[in-house]
Write a protein that holds these residues in place. Structure first.
Motif, mmCIF file in Angstrom:
data_model
loop_
_atom_site.group_PDB
_atom_site.id
_atom_site.type_symbol
_atom_site.label_atom_id
_atom_site.label_comp_id
_atom_site.label_asym_id
_atom_site.label_seq_id
_atom_site.Cartn_x
_atom_site.Cartn_y
_atom_site.Cartn_z
ATOM 1 N N VAL A 104 55.216 -44.948 66.631
ATOM 2 C CA VAL A 104 56.653 -44.849 66.363
ATOM 3 C C VAL A 104 57.422 -45.889 67.174
ATOM 4 C CG1 VAL A 104 58.698 -43.386 66.556
ATOM 5 C CG2 VAL A 104 56.541 -42.409 65.726
ATOM 6 N N ALA A 145 58.952 -41.051 55.423
ATOM 7 C CA ALA A 145 58.057 -40.656 56.509
ATOM 8 C C ALA A 145 56.698 -40.206 55.981
ATOM 9 C CB ALA A 145 58.703 -39.549 57.337
ATOM 10 N N LEU A 174 60.259 -40.352 64.695
ATOM 11 C CA LEU A 174 60.032 -41.181 63.507
ATOM 12 C C LEU A 174 61.203 -41.060 62.541
ATOM 13 C CD1 LEU A 174 58.341 -42.894 61.563
ATOM 14 C CD2 LEU A 174 57.137 -40.791 60.879
#
Length: 345
Positions: A104, A145, A174
């Motif tokens: 991330v 995502a 994220l």
């Protein structure tokens, strides 16, 4: 300029119901196949002049009332630093997955004005050509995502839900990064000339209402609020459409996102959806495979849907998902002509 689509988005009176189709620029059109013949999908997405041509095709051929920018929701993810490939018959593949804090942290927030100028140039060129409104778009954070976490498409979303429930801090980090990048990206599209924007939440329906409210909706709400914030006056005038696929159980929550228009799939009667969303415009919702009906039955199906949508604050006719690549274009034309004819007031 035919602004019927924008008027319907705002809930204003229109002389007929506007219509466009998700994936209206794509593989079902022979003219699109001709463009793609010697190019990969990613190469096409980064060629502004050809993206203009692909965007214009359904407007010129079918007579839709809005154009949607030809691109892909995952282009932004690639620009965030994750190598992306599109494999024929297998869809998008990310060469690295994002499943821990280190991954991330490596994601960057791109400057869309410079790193994605090919998208903005497409928008600028289209605005010179179009006589109907131009829709920009992005993927909603949860859907984007899932691709990063899974490495591509999925049926059960094991890796995504495992991350949500076992590493919520990583998951939210994220989502925050994707949300920040999406806000910048959509703002830049609007500055370039997009007259409406749609957030595609293609996989929202894999979440139940409780998890949708905690793990997906707050980020959609954040994006929409940012687009309409005081420091960005252009955004106030640009309608936002939120489409949560397979989201019949999420309608009331979707309305709370602040979207101007709620897009619905075909799994719910549009009259029932209208009763549930209240003072909000609606977009949808013909089953894409209904385009395979005979002309008479297709026109009847269109007429019933228009009748069921009569009480909507504003109605944009659309399919409940993207048009299938094997659909004969003449069938799409029958539907569009029927919407225009049967909805005349």
């Amino acid at each position: 300029m035919n602004d019927t689509f924008l008027r319907a988005c705002r809930g204003e009176s229109t002389s007929f119901t506007p219509v466009w189709m998700m994936r209206q620029a794509g593989r079902y059109l022979p003219e699109y196949q001709a463009i793609r013949k010697n190019l990969s999908f990613l190469e096409l997405c980064k060629n502004s002049e050809l993206c203009v041509e692909a965007t214009l095709q359904p407007v010129d051929i079918l007579g839709v009332d809005a154009a949607i920018l030809f691109s892909d929701i995952l282009i932004l993810m690639e620009q965030m630093g994750v190598p992306l490939e599109f494999h024929e018959n297998h869809g998008p593949v990310f060469l690295h997955t994002i499943r821990d804090s280190k991954a991330v942290e490596k994601l960057r927030i791109p400057d869309p004005a410079t790193q994605m100028d090919f998208v903005m140039e497409t928008i600028r060129l289209l605005r010179r050509e179009l006589q109907v409104p131009l829709i920009g778009f992005a993927g909603a954070p949860f859907t984007c995502a899932t691709y990063l976490i899974e490495g591509g498409s999925s049926k059960i979303f094991w890796a995504t839900k495992k991350l949500i429930f076992t590493k919520p801090g990583v998951y939210h980090a994220l989502m925050e990064k994707i949300t920040e990048a999406t806000i910048l990206y959509l703002k830049e599209q609007i500055r370039a000339g997009a007259q409406a924007v749609q957030l595609f939440d293609s996989w929202a329906g894999v979440l139940g209402p409780v998890d949708f409210a905690e793990y997906a909706l707050p980020y959609v709400t954040q994006i929409i609020a940012a687009l309409k914030a005081d420091d960005f006056p252009e955004g106030k005038e640009v309608p936002v459409i939120y489409f949560a696929n397979n989201g019949s159980t999420l309608l009331e929550l979707s309305v709370s996102s602040g979207a101007d228009v709620i897009g619905i799939d075909w799994r719910i009667n549009i009259a029932d959806a209208i009763a549930r969303i209240g003072d909000c415009a609606i977009q949808g919702n013909l089953d894409p495979f209904a385009l395979l009906l005979s002309k008479e039955k297709l026109r009847a199906r269109v007429g019933k849907l228009l009748k069921d949508a009569a009480m909507a604050k504003g109605h944009i006719f659309n399919l409940g998902h993207g048009i299938n690549q094997f659909t004969p274009p003449k069938q799409a034309k029958i539907m569009i002509d029927a919407v225009h004819e049967l909805s005349q007031k």
